[in-house]
Each structure stands twice: as structure tokens, then as C-alpha cells.
Design a protein around this motif. Structure first.
Motif, PDB file in Angstrom:
ATOM      1  N   LEU A  41       6.304  -3.052  -7.099  1.00 32.12           N
ATOM      2  CA  LEU A  41       6.621  -4.110  -6.140  1.00 32.12           C
ATOM      3  C   LEU A  41       5.620  -5.246  -6.269  1.00 32.12           C
ATOM      4  CD1 LEU A  41       7.699  -2.355  -2.829  1.00 32.12           C
ATOM      5  CD2 LEU A  41       9.096  -3.171  -4.716  1.00 32.12           C
ATOM      6  N   GLU A  42       6.151  -6.453  -6.243  1.00 38.03           N
ATOM      7  CA  GLU A  42       5.294  -7.638  -6.385  1.00 38.03           C
ATOM      8  C   GLU A  42       4.379  -7.811  -5.183  1.00 38.03           C
ATOM      9  OE1 GLU A  42       5.781 -12.502  -6.608  1.00 38.03           O
ATOM     10  OE2 GLU A  42       7.512 -11.209  -6.970  1.00 38.03           O
ATOM     11  N   TYR A  43       4.873  -7.462  -3.971  1.00 37.21           N
ATOM     12  CA  TYR A  43       4.086  -7.679  -2.753  1.00 37.21           C
ATOM     13  C   TYR A  43       4.539  -6.671  -1.695  1.00 37.21           C
ATOM     14  CZ  TYR A  43       2.124 -10.037   1.336  1.00 37.21           C
ATOM     15  OH  TYR A  43       1.430 -10.333   2.483  1.00 37.21           O
ATOM     16  N   PHE A  44       3.567  -6.040  -1.002  1.00 36.02           N
ATOM     17  CA  PHE A  44       3.905  -5.070   0.045  1.00 36.02           C
ATOM     18  C   PHE A  44       2.714  -4.896   0.972  1.00 36.02           C
ATOM     19  CE2 PHE A  44       1.979  -2.744  -3.395  1.00 36.02           C
ATOM     20  CZ  PHE A  44       1.174  -1.807  -2.786  1.00 36.02           C
ATOM     21  N   HIS A  45       2.967  -4.280   2.122  1.00 36.65           N
ATOM     22  CA  HIS A  45       1.914  -3.951   3.078  1.00 36.65           C
ATOM     23  C   HIS A  45       1.721  -2.433   3.120  1.00 36.65           C
ATOM     24  CE1 HIS A  45       2.859  -8.010   4.582  1.00 36.65           C
ATOM     25  NE2 HIS A  45       1.625  -8.014   5.016  1.00 36.65           N
ATOM     26  N   ALA A  46       0.470  -2.002   3.272  1.00 37.72           N
ATOM     27  CA  ALA A  46       0.158  -0.590   3.439  1.00 37.72           C
ATOM     28  C   ALA A  46      -0.905  -0.450   4.514  1.00 37.72           C
ATOM     29  CB  ALA A  46      -0.324   0.016   2.125  1.00 37.72           C
ATOM     30  N   VAL A  47      -0.676   0.459   5.451  1.00 37.77           N
ATOM     31  CA  VAL A  47      -1.643   0.707   6.518  1.00 37.77           C
ATOM     32  C   VAL A  47      -1.916   2.196   6.600  1.00 37.77           C
ATOM     33  CG1 VAL A  47      -1.030  -1.332   7.864  1.00 37.77           C
ATOM     34  CG2 VAL A  47       0.165   0.799   8.284  1.00 37.77           C
ATOM     35  N   LEU A  48      -3.151   2.541   6.900  1.00 39.67           N
ATOM     36  CA  LEU A  48      -3.585   3.919   7.028  1.00 39.67           C
ATOM     37  C   LEU A  48      -3.814   4.206   8.502  1.00 39.67           C
ATOM     38  CD1 LEU A  48      -3.963   5.957   4.765  1.00 39.67           C
ATOM     39  CD2 LEU A  48      -6.422   5.545   4.865  1.00 39.67           C
ATOM     40  N   LEU A  49      -3.089   5.200   9.032  1.00 39.77           N
ATOM     41  CA  LEU A  49      -3.146   5.545  10.449  1.00 39.77           C
ATOM     42  C   LEU A  49      -3.806   6.904  10.649  1.00 39.77           C
ATOM     43  CD1 LEU A  49       0.526   4.568  11.371  1.00 39.77           C
ATOM     44  CD2 LEU A  49      -1.505   3.126  11.533  1.00 39.77           C
ATOM     45  N   SER A  50      -4.404   7.085  11.812  1.00 38.76           N
ATOM     46  CA  SER A  50      -4.968   8.383  12.184  1.00 38.76           C
ATOM     47  C   SER A  50      -3.850   9.284  12.706  1.00 38.76           C
ATOM     48  CB  SER A  50      -6.049   8.202  13.249  1.00 38.76           C
ATOM     49  OG  SER A  50      -6.401   9.443  13.817  1.00 38.76           O
ATOM     50  N   THR A  51      -3.773  10.522  12.200  1.00 42.24           N
ATOM     51  CA  THR A  51      -2.748  11.450  12.694  1.00 42.24           C
ATOM     52  C   THR A  51      -3.048  11.931  14.106  1.00 42.24           C
ATOM     53  OG1 THR A  51      -3.952  13.288  11.669  1.00 42.24           O
ATOM     54  CG2 THR A  51      -2.195  12.249  10.365  1.00 42.24           C
ATOM     55  N   LYS A  52      -4.282  11.677  14.549  1.00 48.48           N
ATOM     56  CA  LYS A  52      -4.683  12.149  15.881  1.00 48.48           C
ATOM     57  C   LYS A  52      -4.064  11.308  16.982  1.00 48.48           C
ATOM     58  CE  LYS A  52      -8.814  13.179  18.636  1.00 48.48           C
ATOM     59  NZ  LYS A  52     -10.298  13.177  18.654  1.00 48.48           N
TER      60      LYS A  52
END
Length: 782
Positions: A41-52
Motif C-alpha cells: 500500500l502506498e499510504y496507510f495508518h497503523a496504531v498500536l493499542l493496549s489490550t488492557k
């Protein structure tokens, strides 16, 4: 013995802290994002979340299919990946004893029925009272230059000289990737397609110079792989007079080395009209009226080069050069009617002005990541600015009244700063120092041309030094975030000039504290999502030219001059903002201003028939303002709304104590994407009549529209923009100070242009070099 024991008690926890820091280990989560066909993909967003608790740990926008999150602790995480036109995807990622490579993650394309008609109006969010506008993947990325992209953001206004200001907050300081921009030429060289997001801060903390009233932070898209990219563009503007701009950008990444080169050349003309009236408020039959026509021709070369090298994982070094060569020729004709109780006369003035400006600046910077929570940055900049002006003024075609003015000025600016950031017991702490020197020299001379007799002559020798030290603390507790800081600045201005062979030896020194405070609360209710309250104390030092008492004559009855007794402006600024559902931001500002600097029209002290334009301090001003932003998006279209209101209360000698009313402002920016590659956008803006300080403005409104399309797999962009379609953007204002009322009606050619632009990208050009300069505030004062 007791002292030794105490010393050991103090050293023990420090050694333990250092030991823990040295042996602390962090990990990484990385991966590759592709579509159904396996293409990155040329452009995308990714975020890391806490499972808690699903709280945000880290996040960002990425290009070329690759993402990476570093400096992570062992924990169970949830990764969310999104991209325009694809369904969101969640992936579990757990770190135990080693870093995690998630491999290839495939997103499934959104299935739409019927014809796809989707608007791409920029989205925005509010974080800690700051407005963030996302550029990549929206229509703003096709705006043109970085300056064009900033103009498209809410709360941004642009004047006839193409200067940017934040609504109600004045001229901002602009940062690109955390580094200060020192010249608007950089904003015109960098292209909007390189921008990831733009953040607007209406009440900056003590981390910034005390003279900074607002900040715009720009983050570019990072280049993640070795590549050579090139972008070329050309823009042509049509109005009463025409102009064009052309340029290119080259960006390369090879191993640890990143190079960036940008060049812009512009050439054009504008034809402006003004009507100016100066009236005695006690005797309405005593006034002067001028009809002014100005032909303004300019050409400029702007260049920026930067080299950025990653020495190792923790140390980054950079060097950059920026240059500007600007030349202008102004032909101005003025028909002036002077009407008094018993007399009437006319003056026919012509003025030819030739200007040459040069700016050369070189900067060095170093960023050291000491560990995962601490960093150290050094900046050093040297700049030299030179200006030469030749004016030839003639009245009624009489050679005896012809005036020649020669102006030659030099500025040398030296700026250095150091910033240390760390985390102490969960408190993010920043310490910084900055020192700057401005040295201004030059000469200015006005001569009766035929007689070759100088009647006004100045030799300038000004020195301005500012030393600053500051700290800022930030701590999050539950849903609250607190920031507290203070800045101390000591300034010393020395004037050792000669005015008409009389020496001037003035020195002004002052030191002041400038505290700041911010409280942010994540309310997360159905009505209010976030609440933010901030305070800061600011100073506006007079522009160096404002202090010069040299007289610049327009004709025998009018001149402009500075005010050597001008004081600095101090402001107590309060901001209260609310973030509401559906991207609604509501903001309230209150400012208590002391010694506001205003340009006014006065009578000459020795001859009441002569008027002068100079600067004065307005003793006390209370300013109230409110602003709201809202985006409405439906299938096939979107509209960005912006509303605002201002009210001023003035208490000062020479200014009438009257009810100044409320000034209303609104802006609507609709947009629609038609078919697959065509975007149509528009803007309607309206500002009501009312006062801005001591100036009374008449209503002003305008309508702008444009269309753009992409060809050759988005490598070529074609765009047409028609500014002020109905030619209604005419500025009308008046100011009253003492017994003189100054009125002006201005019709600027730059407001009514039609612009055609074409841009071609080779290798999907996406530069990342971090432009920086620590001397932006010093250069702005010039």
C-alpha cells in the motif's frame, strides 16, 4: 562522616537509576501491509493499542507498505491498520522476550455498489487544545506548495502580500519536523504532496520564544527505502497582470545519508488600486484624498539544500543552506487632492522604486537519542541579509521637487540553542537554552536630486541580543494531562547610530519571566469528548525598523517614520477549548494586552499641514474571541465549516472610548469527487464589519472555486483555481487616532487571480528532509 554517609545515600538511588536505564531492554513490532493482490500500500495508518484498556500506545502514517514501532516494553498489544478504500483490520501482537515481525498483512478493498463518488476533504482532530489537519490522501495534498496547503487549513487567513496568520493570533512560527522555518521561501519550495499533517497551536507553551503567539507544526512523509525521487512543476497566474512560477525538488536516500534539494523561480506583475483619505475629525472640510495606482514587478530565486546523515541508531547530524535572491521594480502614481477651509490644491506624484534583497543562511544541527526516553539537540545558525533600495519621487513633474532616496542595509544574525528532554518519575521534562545576536548596519539618504543636497541622512548601527532559558514539565494522571513551564528571557538593544550627523546612543535592557500552563481532560461523554484550558504570557518586541526615526518621504506633505520610544507589547493569553463529537472544535480566547503596537496617522510636530505614518503603543486592550470548526460528510460530498467572532475593549489616550461591537467570521469549503480522478472544490468566506483593535473594517466576502485531476497513475496533476470569482474581495477600513481619521479602499490584483498548474512526479516523489533554523524569531523581526 555524616556528610559522607549522606552523600552515599544520595548517590545510591542515582546509581540504581542509571543501572536500570543501561540494562533496560526495549523491543520492536514491524510488518508489511499489502492489498489483496499482494502489492504494498502506498499510504496507510497503523496504531498500536493496549489490550488492557484499548488506550493508544503508538501510532502513525506510513508509506510503501512498511511500518515499525520501536522502544516497546513486553506486553500484549492490538494492532489496527486502516487505509482509504480498505476495510480496517485488527491483529494481535504480543511481546515476551523478543521483537515481533508480523510479516505480510493484507487489507481487503471496500466493496461499493453503484458509482463511486467520494469526497476527500481533509479530516482533523483536536489533541491537547491543538488542531491537527491530515493532508496525505486528501485534496490538500494537491494544493501546490506547503504555503498553499497551510492556507487550506481552518483558522488560517492570508493577506494581499500572501502572508499567513492564525485567526486572532497573528503571524505564526512554522516548524517542519520539529525544526523552525526561517524564511517563507522554504514554504514555497516544499510541495504539499510531501506533507503528512499540519498542527495549529493557538497558545504555545514556554518551550517556544516568548514572542511566539501561535505555532504551526508540519510533519512530512518519511522516506523508508533507498530511492532517488524528482518532482517538477509549473504554475501560471492570470489577472490584471500575469505571472508564473516553476521549480523542482530532488530527494535521495542512500544508506544513512539523505539529501534534499529544492529550487523555485517566480516572475510576475500585479496592478493594484487604492483610494486613501485623511480627514480632520473636527473639521470635515479639511481633508486629503489620494488615488493610488501601483504596478509591481518581481522576480525571485529560492533555493534550499540539506544533507542529513544518521551516524548510528542514536545520533543524527544535519547541515542545510537556504538562499533567496529577490528583485522588484515598483511604479506608483498618486493623484492627491488637498482640501482645506479656504484653499484647494492638487499634487501629481510619481514614484519609482527598485529593490534588491538577498538572504543567505547556513545551519548545523545534531540530534542525540541518549536512551528510549532522553534526547539532546543542538542547533546553530548563521544568516546574512542584505537590502538595497533606490527611490525616485517626483511631484507635479517639477525637477526642483524631485527626491532621490538611497537605502542600503545589512543584517547579520547568529543563533544557537540546546534542548534536553527526558522522563523523570513519569514526568516528561524539557530543558532548553537559546542565545541570539542581530547586528544591523547601513545608511539611508534622501537628496534633492537637482541641487544634490541631502536633507535627511542616517547611518545605522543597531545591536540586539536575547538570551533565554526555560523548562517544561508534562504529566498524565488518569484522564488528565498537565503541562507547566516557564521561560526567562533577557534582551539588550543598543543603538549607536548617526541621524543628520547627530549621534544617538541608546540602550534598553530588560529581563522577564514567561510562564505557561495547560490542563487537558479526556471527558469522553456523549456531548463533550475533551476539555482543554491553557495560559501563557507573551512579549512582542518592536520590529527593528519600527525604532528608526529616519523619515521616508512620499511627497512634500506625507512621510513615514519609526518611533524610538516604542515599548514592547506584553500579553496574558487564556484559551478554553472543547472537542465535541463529529470533529467539532469549540474554542474561546481572552487576551489582556499592554502596549499593543499600532500603525497610525499623525500630524507632523513642526508643520500641521504635513502628516506622518508612525507606530504608537495602545496602553490597554482586552480582546475576546471564539472559534468553531465542523466537518459534514455525506455520500458524494463534504463541507468544512469554520465560524468565529471577535470583540475588543480599548483603554488608551488618543483612542475614543466607544462600543466596538462584534466582528463575525464564517467560511464554507465544499468539495466533491466526480468520477474517478476529478475533484471540484470551492470556498466562500465572509467577515462582517467591525473593529480589529483601533481599525474599523468594512464587510468583505469572496468566492473561490477550482478543479483538479490526476493522470498517469497519479504521477501528473493538473489544476485550475479561480480566486475571488465575482471580484468582491475589496478591502475597506479606517482608523481614528487623535484628530485624524485615515481611510483606505484597496483592490489588490493578487486576490483575483486564475491559476493554472501542472506537476509531474518521478518515482512517486516523497521527500523527508527536516528543514530547520533556530533564528526564525530574529529574522521575523527584520
Amino acid at each position: 562522616m555524616k556528610n559522607r554517609f549522606r552523600n552515599r545515600k544520595v548517590l545510591l538511588p542515582i546509581l540504581l537509576l542509571v543501572s536500570n536505564t543501561i540494562y533496560a531492554q526495549t523491543f520492536e513490532i514491524k510488518g508489511t501491509v499489502c492489498n489483496d493482490e499482494g502489492n504494498k500500500l502506498e499510504y496507510f495508518h497503523a496504531v498500536l493499542l493496549s489490550t488492557k484498556d484499548s488506550s493508544l500506545v503508538k501510532g502513525g502514517a506510513f508509506i510503501d507498505g512498511l511500518f515499525s514501532f520501536e522502544h516497546l516494553q513486553p506486553f500484549n498489544y492490538l494492532l489496527k491498520v486502516t487505509s482509504l478504500g480498505y476495510e480496517p483490520l485488527f491483529v494481535s501482537a504480543s511481546i515476551e522476550k523478543a521483537s515481533v515481525d508480523l510479516g505480510v498483512i493484507k487489507l481487503r478493498q471496500t466493496q461499493l455498489k453503484g458509482i463511486e463518488v467520494v469526497a476527500k476533504r481533509a479530516s482533523f482532530k483536536v489533541e491537547k487544545g491543538k488542531l491537527t489537519v491530515f493532508v496525505k490522501g486528501t485534496s490538500i495534498e494537491n494544493a501546490g506548495s506547503l504555503k498553499d496547503a497551510i492556507k487550506e487549513c481552518p483558522q488560517i487567513i492570508v493577506d494581499q502580500s500572501n502572508n499567513i496568520s492564525v485567526l486572532g493570533k497573528g503571524t505564526p512560527v512554522i516548524f517542519i519536523n520539529g525544526k523552525e522555518v526561517k524564511s517563507s521561501s522554504v514554504l514555497e519550495a516544499l510541495q504539499s504532496s510531501s506533507i503528512k499533517k499540519i498542527e495549529i497551536d493557538r497558545n504555545p507553551s514556554s518551550n517556544y520564544d516568548a514572542s511566539v503567539t501561535s505555532v504551526i507544526r508540519v510533519e512530512t512523509i518519511k522516506l523508508t527505502q533507498e530511492v532517488l525521487n524528482v518532482s517538477v512543476y509549473d504554475r501560471y497566474s492570470v489577472g490584471r497582470k500575469n505571472g508564473y512560477a516553476t521549480g523542482f525538488e530532488v530527494n535521495s536516500k542512500a544508506g544513512r545519508l539523505t539529501n534534499y534539494l529544492a529550487y523555485n523561480f517566480s516572475d510576475g506583475k500585479t496592478l493594484d488600486f487604492k483610494e486613501i483619505t485623511t480627514t480632520n475629525k473636527y473639521y470635515l472640510n479639511d481633508f486629503t484624498k489620494s488615488v493610488d495606482t501601483t504596478l509591481y514587478a518581481t522576480n525571485s530565486h529560492k533555493i534550499f539544500f540539506g544533507n542529513d546523515i544518521q551516524i548510528n541508531r542514536r545520533v543524527n547530524l544535519g547541515i542545510q543552506y537556504s538562499g533567496l535572491f529577490f528583485r522588484s521594480n515598483t511604479d506608483r502614481t498618486v493623484l492627491k487632492s488637498v482640501i482645506q477651509e479656504t484653499s484647494y490644491s492638487t499634487l501629481n506624484n510619481s514614484n519609482n522604486s527598485k529593490d534588491i534583497d538577498q538572504l543567505n543562511s547556513i545551519g548545523l544541527n545534531s540530534q542525540i537519542e541518549i536512551d528510549s526516553t532522553s534526547s539532546l539537540r543542538f542547533d546553530f545558525d548563521v544568516a546574512q541579509k542584505q537590502n538595497k533600495t533606490n527611490d525616485l519621487i517626483n511631484t507635479n513633474g517639477d525637477p526642483l521637487l524631485e527626491i532621490t532616496t538611497y537605502d542600503k542595509l545589512y543584517h547579520r544574525i547568529y543563533t544557537g540553542q540546546a534542548i534536553y528532554s527526558t522522563v523523570l518519575k513519569g514526568i516528561t521534562t524539557t530543558f532548553g537554552t537559546k542565545y541570539s545576536i542581530i547586528h544591523k548596519t547601513g545608511e539611508t539618504k534622501s537628496t534633492l536630486t537637482q541641487a544634490n543636497v541631502a536633507f535627511s541622512e542616517t547611518n545605522l548601527n543597531l545591536n540586539d541580543k536575547i538570551a533565554a532559558a526555560y523548562f517544561n514539565l508534562s504529566k498524565s494522571i488518569s484522564k488528565f494531562t498537565f503541562e507547566l513551564g516557564t521561560r526567562y528571557e533577557y534582551s539588550q538593544t543598543t543603538n549607536q547610530s548617526l541621524l543628520n550627523n547627530q549621534s544617538v546612543n541608546d540602550q534598553l535592557a530588560m529581563g522577564n519571566f514567561f510562564p505557561s500552563l495547560m490542563v487537558d481532560y479526556a471527558y469522553d461523554s456523549t456531548f463533550i469528548q475533551k476539555f482543554n484550558l491553557s495560559y501563557s504570557r507573551r512579549i512582542t518586541r518592536p520590529n527593528i525598523s519600527y525604532l528608526s526615526n529616519y523619515k521616508n518621504y512620499f511627497d512634500s506633505l506625507e512621510y513615514s517614520t519609526g518611533n524610538p520610544f516604542l515599548k514592547s507589547t506584553f500579553t496574558h493569553s487564556f484559551n478554553l477549548s472543547f472537542s465535541l463529537p463529529k470533529d467539532v472544535l469549540l474554542s474561546f480566547d481572552y487576551s489582556r494586552i499592554k502596549n499593543e503596537i499600532e500603525l497610525v496617522t499623525l500630524r507632523d510636530e513642526t508643520d500641521s499641514n504635513i502628516v506622518k505614518h508612525s507606530f504608537v503603543n495602545i496602553k490597554n486592550i482586552d480582546a475576546l474571541s471564539t472559534y468553531a470548526n465542523y466537518k459534514l460528510a455525506k455520500n458524494g460530498w463534504s463541507v468544512l465549516f469554520a465560524f468565529g467572532a471577535d470583540k475588543y475593549f480599548i483603554h488608551s489616550n488618543g483612542v475614543d472610548n466607544i462600543n466596538r461591537g462584534i466582528v463575525w467570521y464564517c467560511s464554507l469549503k465544499p468539495e466533491i469527487k466526480i468520477a474517478k480522478r476529478i475533484i471540484v472544490n470551492a470556498e466562500f468566506s465572509y467577515t462582517s464589519k467591525g473593529y480589529s483593535g483601533i481599525t474599523y473594517n468594512k464587510p468583505i466576502y469572496f468566492f473561490t472555486t477550482g478543479v483538479s485531476t490526476n493522470l498517469f497513475k497519479k504521477r501528473m496533476l493538473l489544476q485550475i483555481t479561480w480566486q475571488d470569482l465575482f471580484i468582491t474581495r475589496i478591502q475597506r477600513y479606517e482608523s481614528l487616532y487623535g484628530d485624524l481619521k485615515f481611510s483606505e479602499r484597496s483592490d489588490y490584483d493578487a486576490f483575483h487571480k486564475i491559476r493554472f498548474s501542472i506537476k509531474y512526479n518521478f518515482n512517486n516523489f516523497t521527500p523527508r528532509f527536516n528543514k530547520k533554523a533556530s533564528n526564525v524569531d530574529e529574522l521575523n523581526r527584520l
